[in-house]
Design an enzyme around this catalytic site. Structure first.
Site, mmCIF file in Angstrom:
data_model
loop_
_atom_site.group_PDB
_atom_site.id
_atom_site.type_symbol
_atom_site.label_atom_id
_atom_site.label_comp_id
_atom_site.label_asym_id
_atom_site.label_seq_id
_atom_site.Cartn_x
_atom_site.Cartn_y
_atom_site.Cartn_z
ATOM 1 N N TYR B 133 0.837 -1.203 0.000
ATOM 2 C CA TYR B 133 0.000 0.000 0.000
ATOM 3 C C TYR B 133 0.880 1.265 0.000
ATOM 4 O O TYR B 133 0.896 2.028 -0.938
ATOM 5 C CB TYR B 133 -0.899 0.035 1.240
ATOM 6 C CG TYR B 133 -2.225 -0.710 1.163
ATOM 7 C CD1 TYR B 133 -2.381 -1.876 0.414
ATOM 8 C CD2 TYR B 133 -3.332 -0.255 1.881
ATOM 9 C CE1 TYR B 133 -3.599 -2.552 0.386
ATOM 10 C CE2 TYR B 133 -4.553 -0.915 1.848
ATOM 11 C CZ TYR B 133 -4.675 -2.071 1.103
ATOM 12 O OH TYR B 133 -5.877 -2.724 1.093
ATOM 13 N N GLU B 254 -7.948 -4.873 8.649
ATOM 14 C CA GLU B 254 -6.601 -4.694 9.188
ATOM 15 C C GLU B 254 -6.668 -3.905 10.498
ATOM 16 O O GLU B 254 -6.006 -4.244 11.475
ATOM 17 C CB GLU B 254 -5.740 -3.944 8.157
ATOM 18 C CG GLU B 254 -4.327 -3.681 8.658
ATOM 19 C CD GLU B 254 -3.459 -2.940 7.653
ATOM 20 O OE1 GLU B 254 -3.980 -2.563 6.573
ATOM 21 O OE2 GLU B 254 -2.271 -2.737 7.947
HETATM 22 C C1 LIG Z 1 5.753 -1.334 11.653
HETATM 23 C C2 LIG Z 1 5.058 -0.846 10.445
HETATM 24 C C3 LIG Z 1 4.599 -1.766 9.506
HETATM 25 C C4 LIG Z 1 3.991 -1.318 8.341
HETATM 26 N N1 LIG Z 1 3.601 -2.255 7.415
HETATM 27 C C5 LIG Z 1 3.094 -1.838 6.238
HETATM 28 C C6 LIG Z 1 2.798 -2.776 5.214
HETATM 29 O O1 LIG Z 1 2.951 -3.977 5.392
HETATM 30 N N2 LIG Z 1 2.338 -2.328 4.040
HETATM 31 C C7 LIG Z 1 2.130 -0.997 3.818
HETATM 32 O O2 LIG Z 1 1.695 -0.667 2.725
HETATM 33 N N3 LIG Z 1 2.398 -0.076 4.752
HETATM 34 C C8 LIG Z 1 2.882 -0.475 5.962
HETATM 35 N N4 LIG Z 1 3.182 0.458 6.921
HETATM 36 C C9 LIG Z 1 3.047 1.880 6.596
HETATM 37 C C10 LIG Z 1 1.946 2.636 7.337
HETATM 38 O O3 LIG Z 1 0.687 2.298 6.821
HETATM 39 C C11 LIG Z 1 2.245 4.142 7.209
HETATM 40 O O4 LIG Z 1 3.399 4.390 7.965
HETATM 41 C C12 LIG Z 1 1.103 4.988 7.728
HETATM 42 O O5 LIG Z 1 0.001 4.911 6.864
HETATM 43 C C13 LIG Z 1 1.518 6.471 7.924
HETATM 44 O O6 LIG Z 1 2.091 7.002 6.777
HETATM 45 P P1 LIG Z 1 3.486 7.791 6.873
HETATM 46 O O7 LIG Z 1 4.448 6.905 7.577
HETATM 47 O O8 LIG Z 1 3.823 8.241 5.510
HETATM 48 O O9 LIG Z 1 3.216 9.025 7.821
HETATM 49 P P2 LIG Z 1 2.606 10.471 7.417
HETATM 50 O O10 LIG Z 1 1.344 10.255 6.644
HETATM 51 O O11 LIG Z 1 3.642 11.315 6.827
HETATM 52 O O12 LIG Z 1 2.190 11.022 8.859
HETATM 53 C C14 LIG Z 1 3.092 11.707 9.739
HETATM 54 C C15 LIG Z 1 2.307 12.291 10.929
HETATM 55 O O13 LIG Z 1 1.332 13.249 10.432
HETATM 56 C C16 LIG Z 1 0.053 12.926 10.863
HETATM 57 N N5 LIG Z 1 -0.951 13.259 9.849
HETATM 58 C C17 LIG Z 1 -0.922 12.951 8.519
HETATM 59 N N6 LIG Z 1 -2.047 13.371 7.917
HETATM 60 C C18 LIG Z 1 -2.813 13.957 8.884
HETATM 61 C C19 LIG Z 1 -4.086 14.596 8.891
HETATM 62 N N7 LIG Z 1 -4.835 14.695 7.769
HETATM 63 N N8 LIG Z 1 -4.564 15.081 10.060
HETATM 64 C C20 LIG Z 1 -3.823 14.982 11.192
HETATM 65 N N9 LIG Z 1 -2.616 14.408 11.247
HETATM 66 C C21 LIG Z 1 -2.108 13.901 10.099
HETATM 67 C C22 LIG Z 1 0.096 11.432 11.091
HETATM 68 O O14 LIG Z 1 -0.942 11.036 11.974
HETATM 69 C C23 LIG Z 1 1.491 11.238 11.659
HETATM 70 O O15 LIG Z 1 1.471 11.479 13.049
HETATM 71 C C24 LIG Z 1 3.799 0.055 8.113
HETATM 72 C C25 LIG Z 1 4.227 0.974 9.065
HETATM 73 C C26 LIG Z 1 4.851 0.550 10.218
HETATM 74 C C27 LIG Z 1 5.299 1.554 11.214
#
Ligand SMILES: Cc1cc2nc3c(=O)[nH]c(=O)nc-3n(C[C@H](O)[C@H](O)[C@H](O)COP(=O)(O)OP(=O)(O)OC[C@H]3O[C@@H](n4cnc5c(N)ncnc54)[C@H](O)[C@@H]3O)c2cc1C
Ligand SMILES: Cc1cc2nc3c(=O)[nH]c(=O)nc-3n(C[C@H](O)[C@H](O)[C@H](O)COP(=O)(O)OP(=O)(O)OC[C@H]3O[C@@H](n4cnc5c(N)ncnc54)[C@H](O)[C@@H]3O)c2cc1C
Lengths: 378, 398
Positions: B133, B254
């Site tokens: 994703y 999920e």
């Molecule tokens: C251990 C682990 C396993 C994972 N496994 C998978 C996997 O198997 N497959 C996969 O596809 N992904 C996976 N992920 C990814 C995960 O889905 C993303 O990390 C998550 O969706 C957040 O995206 P980002 O890391 O880009 O953070 P960002 O979107 O950049 O967010 C950074 C901060 O900003 C805040 N924020 C962002 N938008 C808003 C808003 N509109 N309002 C308020 N606050 C906001 C967030 O809450 C966060 O605190 C995994 C992540 C982890 C940590």
């Protein structure tokens, strides 16, 4: 049993919701407050409760009641909470009836008809100080002739001034802190030697400070067995606490709903304040807490109805969780209303007051948190 | 006379007693105690036997229909199986993204041919799946994803990069979101299934703050994805450009799964720690502040467990708000993080040990750090609260 209301319970929910909203909404509480009603509730409304069958929910079918359980009692109490309806339902039909259910047939025959018809009101004389400490009961009864003589004080007895009969928990042996040695009595409110001083509480409910000065009662006023009152008291407390948790839940849910509505309508900075994320996240968190509290309260009630050995633990969990969630709901409610939240005209402040009183009723969050630790052996 | 459910409970208990290997009734200690199956599985003693007997009964996925490898159990029976497994301390036989995420999406959106082809190997633990994703530029705003799939007649060509792909280096297949229309946002995404052994797929592990490396960067370089894997077995689930519906549905499952369901972990931390921490003369845990926090945690854990039960029951009965998994994920992960903070606090300096044998390689500290991801993976807490605000409370958009 699935953890949601079944069809019959849902029907009861719908009729209780319609009844409370139609007959005893928040304006009803205001009316009784403003005319400084000494009883703190409407006797006519109590009659209507009886006509609806509510007063006999926990009375067995053999005794002429509906023979339902704590889940059903909770369904009614949640609506009482949502509408801030003043009524003696919790003390009379829930905790009081449950205590009498632990007693003999003669007592049930004496009191249940009046409760079923909406004529009798019960109050619970358990607490002796400003905090709920049922394990520290020290007021005593001594044997006198064929009966007993009661001497001492009970405090903050909700509806204590208007009740016809008081369920009084006292020591007949042992000392404060002992498990055994308690006895519960059903005492006529007009008994000689009983002085009552009624006070109005923050939520407009009436509570009484009671002084027993050589009050004589017959042996048949004993509920259950002499010195075995802990069994009766436990039933009374479980029913009262889970019931209070359900009413608290209603208060929290009602406060949340009016707050959500309010922030959808109030504009500042050219936008509805409900569009600001600072408020959205807090109220979404509140929603989550209220949902969890709802599941917890229902679980505790189901466990009581099943006679589960862990019911008492879950009742404390429910009283604490509902208390925390609702305290958050009313605090956020007033804050998100801004200035108008501080006014008497808006209802949100009434919810805050009702919550405060319910927090203290039969043990606050700290009390039940401590009990949970004790029940878990630490 | 016993009711049907009581009979089922008695028979289930007897069967579990008879068939669950003794090693599988020991508490799980670390990640290696979870069984993930796949093409190149690793098993510790008892794990394979347990997986095989459970799979033969369909009890790796007790509530899936029998024709797809499930047990065909009702909600009430599934609950009883779970309760009896917990009571007898039987471990879960299989951990699987296929079971938790892809399976429910296929059951809902898949064609009959897709279900018959993909579900049984998931139920038996033969194929291990990963989730493609997130991308470097698309995390919370997932629908902005850029990995492209271009239609080339009988196949698609996939190019781009995914990130945070959990266990991508160990997975056999991937369910992957790709962009099939550049002019649309949500309506230009497709949900595709393909083999991680395909030419052009590479993975690069990323080290986490826990020191473990559970997830990867995943690169697609002209990967050829056939349109069909046999008669009617399309590689695209639902329809091209309608993958967002599938993606969202899967996220619901999920999120429910990550919420933890309140099922694992000892009920009472206080009861567990009082002996090791010390008690006062009244038998109370010897630090009143810690005791109070432990008791608050007990309340929150028991309360959330009731919530999880209610969520499961209302979900199965179709009575639950479709956005409720977001609330569950928020609440469950926040509790779990607090729980591990308390475990660290109760453990004091001892649980700071990072490598020693006595500390099992710093297991407590590593687990604590791992929980910090709970409120990020699968959608962050902030995003969950946004969804609750909009979809459940209907608050106005900002
Ligand atoms: C251990 C682990 C396993 C994972 N496994 C998978 C996997 O198997 N497959 C996969 O596809 N992904 C996976 N992920 C990814 C995960 O889905 C993303 O990390 C998550 O969706 C957040 O995206 P980002 O890391 O880009 O953070 P960002 O979107 O950049 O967010 C950074 C901060 O900003 C805040 N924020 C962002 N938008 C808003 C808003 N509109 N309002 C308020 N606050 C906001 C967030 O809450 C966060 O605190 C995994 C992540 C982890 C940590
Ligand atoms: C007891 C009392 C005495 C007072 N005395 C005086 C006085 O003497 N003179 C005087 O002029 N005024 C007085 N006030 C008014 C007071 O200053 C206002 O109530 C206050 O500024 C808030 O405005 P409001 O009531 O319109 O609430 P609103 O502005 O409608 O706010 C409602 C809620 O929305 C939140 N909110 C609003 N905008 C945002 C945003 N952009 N982001 C996030 N959240 C937001 C607020 O924090 C609040 O929780 C008094 C108020 C009280 C309660």
């Amino acid at each position: 049993m699935p953890l949601y209301l079944n069809e019959d319970q849902q029907m009861l929910h719908d009729s209780a919701a319609e009844f409370m909203k139609g007959e005893a909404p928040v304006s009803h509480l205001r009316e009784f407050r403003d005319k400084q009603c000494k009883d703190g509730f409407s006797h006519a409304l109590w009659k209507q409760f009886a006509e609806m069958g509510f007063t006999g929910i926990l009375i067995g079918e053999d005794d002429g009641g509906l023979g339902m359980g704590h889940v059903e009692a909770g369904v009614v109490l949640e609506q009482i909470g949502r509408n801030l309806t003043p009524s003696p339902f919790l003390t009379t039909s829930v905790a009081g009836v449950e205590a009498l259910n632990a007693g003999g047939k003669a007592l049930r025959d004496k009191y249940f008809p009046g409760i079923l018809s909406g004529d009798t009101v019960l109050a619970l004389a358990v607490d002796e100080g400003p905090k709920h400490r049922p394990d520290q009961i020290s007021m005593a009864a001594t044997r006198e002739g064929n009966g007993f003589k009661l001497d001492g004080k009970k405090q903050f007895v909700v509806q204590g001034g208007s009740a016809d009969t008081l369920i009084v928990a006292v020591r007949t042996s042992g000392s404060a802190g002992d498990d055994k040695g308690l006895t519960l009595f059903a005492v006529d409110a007009n008994a000689q030697g009983l002085a009552k001083n009624s006070v109005r509480l923050v939520d407009s409910a009436m509570a009484a400070h009671l002084e027993f000065d050589g009050v004589l009662v017959d042996a048949d006023a004993v509920i259950g067995e002499v010195d075995e009152g802990d069994v009766v008291l436990r039933r009374l407390l479980n029913a009262g606490r889970s019931g209070a948790a359900a009413e608290t839940l209603g208060v929290g849910a009602g406060a949340m709903d009016i707050t959500v509505d309010y922030i959808k309508g109030r504009k500042q900075f050219g936008a509805l304040i409900g569009s600001f994320q600072a408020l959205q996240h807090r109220i979404a968190h509140l929603y989550s807490e209220m949902e969890i509290a709802r599941a917890t309260v229902l679980k505790a009630q189901q466990m009581l109805d099943e006679g589960s050995s862990k019911a008492e633990l879950m009742v404390s969990v429910a009283k604490a969780k509902a208390g925390k969630a609702t305290a958050l709901s009313v605090k956020e409610g007033v804050q998100m209303h801004g200035g108008v939240g501080m006014t008497d005209e808006y209802d949100i402040g009434l919810y805050m007051k009702r919550d405060r009183a319910l927090q203290e009723f039969m043990g606050d969050v700290n009390y039940h948190t401590n009990l949970v630790a004790e029940m878990h052996g630490y | 006379m016993m009711s049907d459910l009581e009979t089922f409970r008695a028979e289930t208990a007897a069967w579990l007693e008879a068939n669950c290997p003794p090693e599988m009734r020991q508490p799980m200690v670390d990640e290696s105690d979870a069984v993930w199956g796949g093409r190149n599985p690793t098993f510790k003693p008892g794990q394979k036997e347990w997986l095989d007997v459970m799979a033969a009964k369909g009890w790796t996925v007790p509530d899936w229909p029998k024709e797809y490898g499930g047990g065909g159990l009702s909600r009430a029976e599934t609950k009883i199986l779970g309760q009896e497994m917990a009571r007898l301390k039987c471990r879960s036989p299989l951990s699987s993204f296929g079971i938790w995420m892809l399976g429910p999406a296929l059951l809902h959106f898949g064609t009959e041919a897709q279900k018959k082809h993909f579900l049984p190997p998931i139920a038996r633990g033969e194929i291990r799946w990963c989730q493609g994703y997130s991308e470097p530029g698309s995390g919370s705003d997932l629908a902005s994803l850029q990995t492209s799939a271009v239609d080339q007649g009988d196949h698609f060509v996939v190019n781009g990069q995914k990130i945070w792909t959990s266990y991508a280096d160990k997975a056999d297949w991937i369910f992957c979101l790709t962009r099939t229309d550049k002019n649309e946002k949500h309506k230009g995404i497709s949900f595709m299934l393909f083999d991680m052994a395909s030419e052009g797929v590479t993975t690069k592990p990323i080290v986490l703050i826990s020191g473990q490396s559970a997830f990867c960067e995943t690169f697609f370089d002209d990967v050829k994805v056939p349109k069909e894997y046999g008669e009617g077995v399309s590689s695209v689930v639902y329809e091209v450009n309608k993958g967002w519906d599938v993606a969202k549905y899967l996220l619901g499952h999920e999120r429910s799964m990550i919420s933890g369901g309140g099922s694992d972990g000892a009920t009472s931390l206080g009861a567990k720690f009082a002996d090791q921490y010390g008690r006062d003369e009244m038998g109370r845990l010897d630090d009143p502040m810690l005791r109070a926090q432990m008791a608050e945690m007990d309340i929150d854990v028991l309360a959330f467990r009731a919530m999880a039960e209610r969520f499961g029951d209302t979900f199965k009965a179709g009575l639950c708000h479709p956005a409720q998994p977001n609330m569950m994920k928020y609440a469950g992960t926040e509790i779990n993080k607090r729980r591990h903070e308390l475990i660290m606090s109760a453990g004091g300096s001892e649980v700071l040990e990072w490598e020693s044998e006595a500390s099992n390689g710093g297991l407590t500290a590593r687990s604590w750090l791992r929980t910090k991801a709970n409120s990020i993976e699968g959608g962050t807490s902030e995003v969950m609260l946004n969804v609750v605000s909009k979809q459940i409370l209907h608050l106005p958009g900002a």
